[in-house]
Design a protein around this motif. Structure first.
Motif, PDB file in Angstrom:
ATOM      1  N   TRP A   1       0.838  -1.215   0.000  1.00 58.93           N
ATOM      2  CA  TRP A   1       0.000   0.000   0.000  1.00 58.93           C
ATOM      3  C   TRP A   1       0.866   1.255   0.000  1.00 58.93           C
ATOM      4  O   TRP A   1       0.553   2.246  -0.659  1.00 58.93           O
ATOM      5  N   GLU A   2       1.982   1.213   0.743  1.00 64.21           N
ATOM      6  CA  GLU A   2       2.884   2.366   0.774  1.00 64.21           C
ATOM      7  C   GLU A   2       3.491   2.623  -0.603  1.00 64.21           C
ATOM      8  O   GLU A   2       3.640   3.777  -1.018  1.00 64.21           O
ATOM      9  N   ALA A   3       3.842   1.550  -1.313  1.00 63.52           N
ATOM     10  CA  ALA A   3       4.411   1.732  -2.649  1.00 63.52           C
ATOM     11  C   ALA A   3       3.389   2.353  -3.596  1.00 63.52           C
ATOM     12  O   ALA A   3       3.731   3.198  -4.432  1.00 63.52           O
ATOM     13  N   ILE A   4       2.110   1.984  -3.444  1.00 63.84           N
ATOM     14  CA  ILE A   4       1.068   2.537  -4.321  1.00 63.84           C
ATOM     15  C   ILE A   4       0.796   3.993  -3.980  1.00 63.84           C
ATOM     16  O   ILE A   4       0.732   4.859  -4.864  1.00 63.84           O
ATOM     17  N   THR A   5       0.640   4.283  -2.682  1.00 63.62           N
ATOM     18  CA  THR A   5       0.296   5.655  -2.286  1.00 63.62           C
ATOM     19  C   THR A   5       1.486   6.598  -2.383  1.00 63.62           C
ATOM     20  O   THR A   5       1.331   7.777  -2.709  1.00 63.62           O
ATOM     21  N   GLY A   6       2.687   6.095  -2.097  1.00 63.54           N
ATOM     22  CA  GLY A   6       3.861   6.959  -2.136  1.00 63.54           C
ATOM     23  C   GLY A   6       4.543   7.001  -3.498  1.00 63.54           C
ATOM     24  O   GLY A   6       5.303   7.934  -3.790  1.00 63.54           O
ATOM     25  N   GLY A   7       4.333   5.982  -4.330  1.00 58.18           N
ATOM     26  CA  GLY A   7       4.944   5.957  -5.658  1.00 58.18           C
ATOM     27  C   GLY A   7       6.426   5.663  -5.655  1.00 58.18           C
ATOM     28  O   GLY A   7       7.091   5.841  -6.681  1.00 58.18           O
ATOM     29  N   GLU A   8       6.989   5.186  -4.534  1.00 59.62           N
ATOM     30  CA  GLU A   8       8.417   4.873  -4.451  1.00 59.62           C
ATOM     31  C   GLU A   8       8.601   3.397  -4.134  1.00 59.62           C
ATOM     32  O   GLU A   8       7.845   2.826  -3.353  1.00 59.62           O
ATOM     33  N   PRO A   9       9.631   2.765  -4.733  1.00 63.59           N
ATOM     34  CA  PRO A   9       9.849   1.336  -4.460  1.00 63.59           C
ATOM     35  C   PRO A   9      10.398   1.123  -3.045  1.00 63.59           C
ATOM     36  O   PRO A   9      11.077   1.989  -2.482  1.00 63.59           O
ATOM     37  N   LEU A  10      10.109  -0.045  -2.493  1.00 61.73           N
ATOM     38  CA  LEU A  10      10.606  -0.441  -1.174  1.00 61.73           C
ATOM     39  C   LEU A  10      11.314  -1.781  -1.324  1.00 61.73           C
ATOM     40  O   LEU A  10      10.852  -2.671  -2.054  1.00 61.73           O
ATOM     41  N   PHE A  11      12.447  -1.942  -0.588  1.00 54.62           N
ATOM     42  CA  PHE A  11      13.240  -3.159  -0.679  1.00 54.62           C
ATOM     43  C   PHE A  11      13.503  -3.676   0.729  1.00 54.62           C
ATOM     44  O   PHE A  11      13.870  -2.899   1.633  1.00 54.62           O
ATOM     45  N   PHE A  12      13.340  -4.985   0.925  1.00 56.87           N
ATOM     46  CA  PHE A  12      13.611  -5.624   2.209  1.00 56.87           C
ATOM     47  C   PHE A  12      14.487  -6.833   1.936  1.00 56.87           C
ATOM     48  O   PHE A  12      14.123  -7.721   1.160  1.00 56.87           O
ATOM     49  N   SER A  13      15.658  -6.861   2.589  1.00 59.40           N
ATOM     50  CA  SER A  13      16.637  -7.912   2.313  1.00 59.40           C
ATOM     51  C   SER A  13      16.490  -9.122   3.226  1.00 59.40           C
ATOM     52  O   SER A  13      17.200 -10.108   3.032  1.00 59.40           O
ATOM     53  N   SER A  14      15.593  -9.082   4.217  1.00 58.58           N
ATOM     54  CA  SER A  14      15.420 -10.216   5.116  1.00 58.58           C
ATOM     55  C   SER A  14      14.049 -10.118   5.777  1.00 58.58           C
ATOM     56  O   SER A  14      13.438  -9.035   5.823  1.00 58.58           O
ATOM     57  N   PRO A  15      13.526 -11.246   6.308  1.00 59.68           N
ATOM     58  CA  PRO A  15      12.249 -11.195   7.026  1.00 59.68           C
ATOM     59  C   PRO A  15      12.303 -10.256   8.226  1.00 59.68           C
ATOM     60  O   PRO A  15      11.284  -9.628   8.570  1.00 59.68           O
ATOM     61  N   ARG A  16      13.478 -10.146   8.872  1.00 61.34           N
ATOM     62  CA  ARG A  16      13.584  -9.253  10.024  1.00 61.34           C
ATOM     63  C   ARG A  16      13.304  -7.818   9.610  1.00 61.34           C
ATOM     64  O   ARG A  16      12.569  -7.097  10.306  1.00 61.34           O
ATOM     65  N   GLU A  17      13.871  -7.382   8.492  1.00 60.79           N
ATOM     66  CA  GLU A  17      13.603  -6.024   8.011  1.00 60.79           C
ATOM     67  C   GLU A  17      12.126  -5.834   7.697  1.00 60.79           C
ATOM     68  O   GLU A  17      11.531  -4.796   8.014  1.00 60.79           O
ATOM     69  N   PHE A  18      11.520  -6.825   7.073  1.00 60.55           N
ATOM     70  CA  PHE A  18      10.109  -6.715   6.691  1.00 60.55           C
ATOM     71  C   PHE A  18       9.232  -6.593   7.943  1.00 60.55           C
ATOM     72  O   PHE A  18       8.364  -5.707   8.028  1.00 60.55           O
TER      73      PHE A  18
END
Length: 982
Positions: free
Chosen positions: A497-514
């Motif tokens: 939802w943040e990627a859709i509303t903000g228009g910026e990509p998000l990257f998570f390199s591990s489940p802990r980050e997510f």
């Protein structure tokens, strides 16, 4: 010849002797078409020295550099005999020369001869004496002709004249004698020597005395004088070279250190050749020597450079014995230079273990050209580039260690291949996205072209709709997970939802980050089974409508280049998905339109059971102009139709709808097939020239088992008989609708019980790769095979077989296709009853009697009163208003049909009667008492019919039964007119 002398005489008289010699030889060789030519001049002692040559390779001229004046060679003979010219053949049977060398046959020269060739030698004079010889090596044409001898003598005379006019070598004028040559040799520090092999006597000229550091007073004229001045370390090898040259009849060459007058040693080089007697015994060796200190110093410097160069360097002789090895070669071969020196290269243990080294070197030496190849050291894994340069007395080998370069090149090639593969996949992705028409097409393209290059394992595409997220496609996720995420209400920290509303990509390199970013979604992280993610917003036309989630099975931190590339790819995906969503919406609407235009279902009729398929073209909105229909008619008849409006799209679908409605209307009017086709022809002709329509119409009568078929530009139907025979009847084909002229020809075919009638459009059997005849033949083969396997028992299954074989899903169809299969059944004679009636008022009574008797036999006594009443009215109307003969027929099918036939073409019609009218109410009562009624034309008149439902639970509507007392009908007072009854 005159032109050559003209050219020679045009030469400037002041040219040098070398240029004079060169020009003279060139013209002599050219005029005689000879192999080459040589000029020898007398030197000190008894030697002829080569001063010029043309057309001959150095491998041959080296043998002629020093010639014994007392020998049997052609230049020596012409001087000995003082002749004007001598020709000596080179054939093996010749008196003197059998090889290209100065030695005669008994002197063991090299066994190379040119059959029919020889040496033509002429004396060369100067200052009143013979000073040398002018020799031409002729081809296989034999001795020169008299005219050619005259030409050679003229060239020799020109040479002698221009030698006298040539500029001097020094301040003094040349005397063209041995003294002049001796002084010239002394100037260049070249000494001459003559050694009597038998007696050991040695003759040195002044230059040789000076070269070898010997005073004239100390010179004894013995070979021991020379042995004393040679460095002790070089003497054995030098003597061995001289002995080998004498024994092998080869040129003697040696380089050694000689003592100077001051006691120091300097490098010198000697070259000579032995002469032999008629028995082949050596007589003398004549040669020259010169100082090589400067060249030796250069070679020593070169040797030091080679010794320490980074690449391996080996020198071997003609027998592959090692004569030099630098440090890198020692290290590569595992032995020191002293251990390598004199050993055959292939005997070195490490060289034996190098695959391809010996074969590569021998192949390169045989080609006699510098050649490169690659070898690998199996024990160390090192790779080398080997270059072999062949020479006359040996070969040199260069070993370049290319292990690191190859490793770097392999890594570079691997990176280039990876980049190329990634670029190719991106190019393929771009092409597939351009072709994608549905959302699933876009998902499949991304799954196959984007995930593998990045090592990704999961793909999820979600779009926002009504503040909720639902997925339009996925790959690599379990179904339970997809059900959980579909149409979910996102939480505030949901990355999608943040990627859709903000228009910026998000990257998570591990489940802990997510989980740290969105703790509310920890259960979804577990359910999805992925370890790293990239949430990429999808934007098209300035609007962000969804997110593309690329996930991995292991923790991974994407590099900056990878993130940039994924973002760029996602922009293409977003554009393609937006187009696909619009197409999907249009596709749904078009499919709804197509379904509304085609039959929702085919009727289940006693006369036939049917199944059909419509297959749209591979691209477009899945609507087209192909249609099919099955229409029940009166009297146990059924109409089957298949048509094709060429093309596919909304205009063709609309035209198809109009024509299908028209066919229904015309069929309900019970018109014959040819008349129906004529009316359709008029409709299509009125549409203009933009439409091309074909049609086949079949009318099957189950009471007679006759099928009437008419077709307009359409493929013929296929018939499958009970024994499995497939038949395409040869029916007359009228032009397509709109182009034909009525009447249309009708063919009548008798149909056995259970015959399959297959109607289809050309899109089923014809394509760009298959002609219609081939397609029809293939259709026949499939139908026969299906019958043999019993697959034609289920018509729906048979439709699937035909469409799968003729129009496989992996091949895109270019045209729409319609298919209709009907199994035809007969209405058996025990369910048909017919009678002729009198053409007078008695007919109604006869009809009632027949009806009571037949319905009782069929067990339909409950229908007798109504049927009698209906038949009385129908027969009464015929008797009163029409003309005979009159007949009655009852059909016991899914309903009870009562038919009355006459020969009048006047059709009855319902009208509204007033209260004072005496008639006009009979048809109203018939309509009220029967389920259906109607009229149709026959070949001889018309038929009026009624249909009643059979008694049974399925026909019980909950209404009380109709009770009529019709006993008066048989008193003879009723004539059958319903109006009289009323």
């Amino acid at each position: 010849m005159n032109s050559r002398f003209a050219l020679l005489n045009a030469v400037d008289p002041g040219v040098t002797e070398s240029e004079v010699f060169r020009l003279a030889l060139l013209h002599a060789v050219g005029e005689l078409n000879a192999l080459g030519g040589m000029i020898h001049l007398r030197g000190p002692m008894s030697a002829l020295r080569l001063v010029s040559a043309t057309g001959l390779p150095s491998a041959l001229t080296r043998s002629w550099e020093i010639i014994d004046q007392e020998g049997s060679s052609a230049p020596a003979r012409v001087l000995q005999q003082q002749a004007s010219g001598v020709w000596v053949p080179t054939s093996p049977t010749g008196d003197c020369l059998r090889t290209v060398g100065p030695a005669g046959p008994s002197q063991g020269g090299a066994q190379t001869a040119w059959p029919g060739s020889g040496l033509a030698a002429l004396p060369l004079s100067g200052a009143g004496r013979v000073i040398g010889a002018f020799t031409v090596v002729t081809g296989n044409r034999g001795e020169p002709t008299a005219r050619e001898w005259d030409f050679l003598r003229g060239v020799t005379a020109w040479t002698e004249e221009r030698m006298a006019l040539a500029p001097p070598l020094g301040p003094a004028e040349p005397d063209l004698s041995g003294d002049w040559l001796r002084r010239a040799l002394k100037e260049v520090s070249v000494g001459s020597w003559d050694w009597d092999v038998r007696t050991g006597a040695l003759i040195w000229d002044e230059a040789a005395l000076e070269l070898y550091g010997t005073r004239p007073a100390d010179f004894t004229g013995r070979i021991e004088d020379w042995m004393r001045i040679v460095h002790p370390d070089d003497l054995p090898q030098t003597l061995s070279s001289a002995q080998r040259a004498i024994r092998d009849h080869t040129l003697y060459e040696a380089e050694y250190r000689a003592r100077r007058l001051d006691g120091t040693y300097g490098w010198t080089r000697a070259r000579g050749r032995a002469t032999y007697d008629s028995q082949g015994e050596p007589l003398r060796m004549i040669g020259v020597g010169w100082e090589t200190d400067e060249s030796r110093s250069a070679r020593d410097a070169l040797s030091r450079a080679l010794r320490h160069m980074r690449d391996g360097f080996l020198a071997v002789d003609s027998t592959w014995r090692i004569t030099f090895a630098n440090l890198e070669a020692e290290q590569s071969l595992g032995l020191s230079e002293a251990e390598l020196f004199g050993r055959v290269l292939w005997d070195v243990p490490r060289a034996q273990r190098i695959p391809g080294l010996e074969s590569g070197c021998r192949r390169a030496a045989a080609e006699e050209n510098p050649t490169s190849f690659y070898v690998s050291m199996p024990d160390s894994g090192r790779h080398y580039h080997v270059r072999l340069v062949p020479g006359p007395d040996g070969h040199t080998l260069y070993f370049a260690d290319i292990t690191e370069q190859r490793r770097a090149a392999d890594e570079r090639r691997a990176a280039e291949r990876a980049a190329s593969d990634r670029a190719a996949r991106i190019a393929e992705l771009t092409a597939e996205l351009a072709r994608a028409t549905t959302s699933q097409d876009v998902v499949d393209a991304v799954a196959h072209r984007v995930l593998p290059p990045f090592g990704a394992a999961g793909l999820l595409m979600e779009v926002a709709q009504d503040e909720r997220l639902h997925y339009v496609g996925a790959a690599g996720y379990p179904d339970d997970f997809l059900r959980r995420v579909n149409y979910r209400t996102p939480v505030a920290s949901d990355p999608a939802w943040e990627a859709i509303t903000g228009g910026e990509p998000l990257f998570f390199s591990s489940p802990r980050e997510f989980v740290a970013h969105a703790p509310e979604l920890a259960d979804l992280v577990t359910a999805g089974g992925k370890q790293s993610w990239a949430f990429l917003p999808m934007t098209a036309s300035g609007h962000t409508f969804g997110v593309c989630v690329v996930s991995f099975d292991h923790p991974r931190r994407l590099s900056g280049d990878e993130r940039t590339l994924l973002t760029a790819i996602n922009a293409l995906v977003a554009q393609a998905l937006e187009r696909a969503r619009l197409y999907d919406a249009e596709h749904i609407r078009s499919r709804q339109l197509q379904r509304s235009l085609l039959p929702r279902g085919l009727p289940d009729l006693p006369a036939c059971e049917a199944a059909a398929r419509y297959l749209p073209a591979g691209q477009g909105m899945d609507v087209g102009g192909d249609w099919y229909d099955v229409m029940p008619l009166s009297g146990g008849r059924v109409a089957l139709v298949v048509g094709d409006v060429m093309g596919h799209g909304l205009p063709e679908a609309a035209t198809m709808g109009r024509l299908r409605t028209a066919v229904h209307t015309l069929s309900d009017l019970e018109l014959p097939p040819d008349e129906i086709m004529g009316h359709l022809n008029e409709i299509v002709a009125g549409m203009g020239d933009d439409f091309y329509v074909t049609c086949v119409y079949a009318l099957y009568d189950s009471t007679t088992q006759i099928c009437s078929i008419v077709r307009a530009g359409h493929p013929p139907p296929a018939l499958i008989h009970a024994d499995g025979t497939v038949h395409f009847p040869e029916l007359a084909s009228d032009p397509p609708l709109g182009a034909g002229e009525p009447p249309f020809e009708t063919a009548e075919l008798a149909m056995a019980e259970g015959t399959l009638l297959v109607l289809y459009t050309d899109g089923l059997v014809e394509s760009s790769k298959r002609e219609m005849d081939q397609g029809m033949a293939e259709l026949g083969r499939i139908l026969r095979t299906a019958h043999d396997k019993g697959a034609d028992e289920n018509l729906e299954h048979l439709c699937d077989i035909l469409t799968a074989r003729l129009l496989p899903a992996e091949h895109q169809a270019a045209d729409d296709a319609a298919l209709l299969i009907a199994r035809l059944h007969a209405l058996t004679s025990d369910r048909i009853a017919s009678w002729p009636l009198a053409d007078d008022p008695r007919a109604a009574g006869q009809a009632r009697a027949y009806i009571r008797e037949q319905l009782s036999a069929w067990g339909l006594d409950d229908l007798t009163p109504i049927t009698e009443l209906l038949a009385s009215e129908l027969v009464g109307n015929v008797v009163r208003h029409a003309k005979g003969p009159v007949s009655l027929r009852l059909l016991h099918s899914t309903g009870l049909v009562c038919e009355v036939f006459d020969e009048s073409l006047t059709m009855p019609r319902i009208r509204r009667a007033t209260d004072t009218d005496e008639g006009g109410r009979g048809l109203q009562l018939i309509s009220a008492l029967s389920q259906h009624w109607g009229t149709r034309y026959t070949p001889t008149g018309k038929c009026i019919w009624t249909e009643q439902a059979l008694p049974g639970p399925e026909n019980d509507k909950g209404s009380p039964p109709v009770t009529l007392d019709l006993s008066f009908l048989d008193t003879g007072d009723f004539d059958g007119d319903m109006d009289s009854l009323l």
